[in-house]
Design an enzyme around this catalytic site. Structure first.
Site, PDB file in Angstrom:
ATOM      1  CB  CYS A  78      -0.894  -0.017   1.237  1.00 56.69           C
ATOM      2  SG  CYS A  78      -1.926   1.461   1.410  1.00 56.69           S
ATOM      3  CB  CYS A 150      -9.000  -4.199 -11.953  1.00 51.22           C
ATOM      4  SG  CYS A 150      -8.633  -2.982 -13.212  1.00 51.22           S
TER       5      CYS A 150
END
Length: 164
Positions: A78, A150
């Site tokens: 992240c 995605c």
């Protein structure tokens, strides 16, 4: 008399709303995450595109992320809190213009339902900070999981295997 009862019953049924209708355009629940910051702190830490994607649930333009065609071995974390999210061995070229993976790192990705475009989609978030990552679809490689995560490249940082 039967007609009146049917009309009343029909009217009642048509006026009922399901809980899903009340949540249209909203996340299913407000979750408390391990990493929380003020809006000002996120703006100071993230680039404009990272903030737009991670904190405002935005989508970067297709084919603009350098991570889309990255084929090095390593881990995608992240961009906001460095939680490991995806492994390079699960990345594939979906042709969509966004980094795509057939599976996530277990327990590090959270899910909610997104109704922003008029129908439900499964939205993905970092399970540690709540940052918006992208969406998961059922049109991935059939020989593995069948899933296509995605993911916006702006939501990720790549850590090469040699640096892990």
């Amino acid at each position: 008399m039967k007609k009146i009862v049917l009309l009343i019953l029909g009217g009642l049924l048509m006026s009922c709303q399901s809980p899903a209708q009340d949540k249209e355009g909203e996340k299913e629940s407000e979750t408390l995450y391990k990493v929380t910051k003020t809006d000002e702190e996120w703006r100071a830490q993230l680039t404009d595109i990272q903030y737009y994607v991670l904190r405002e649930d935005g989508t970067e333009r297709a084919f603009t992320s350098e991570l889309n065609k990255n084929y090095e071995q390593g881990t995608y974390v992240c961009a906001a809190c460095a939680t490991p999210l995806f492994k390079s061995e699960h990345k594939f070229d979906s042709g969509t213009g966004w980094p795509s993976f057939d599976r996530e790192i277990k327990d590090n990705v959270a899910y909610s339902t997104d109704y922003k475009i008029g129908y439900p989609r499964t939205e993905e978030h970092c399970a540690t900070c709540g940052g918006h990552l992208g969406h998961v679809f059922n049109d991935g490689p059939r020989n593995t999981t069948g899933k296509r995560h995605c993911i916006n490249g702006a939501a990720l940082k790549f850590v090469p295997e040699s640096n892990e």
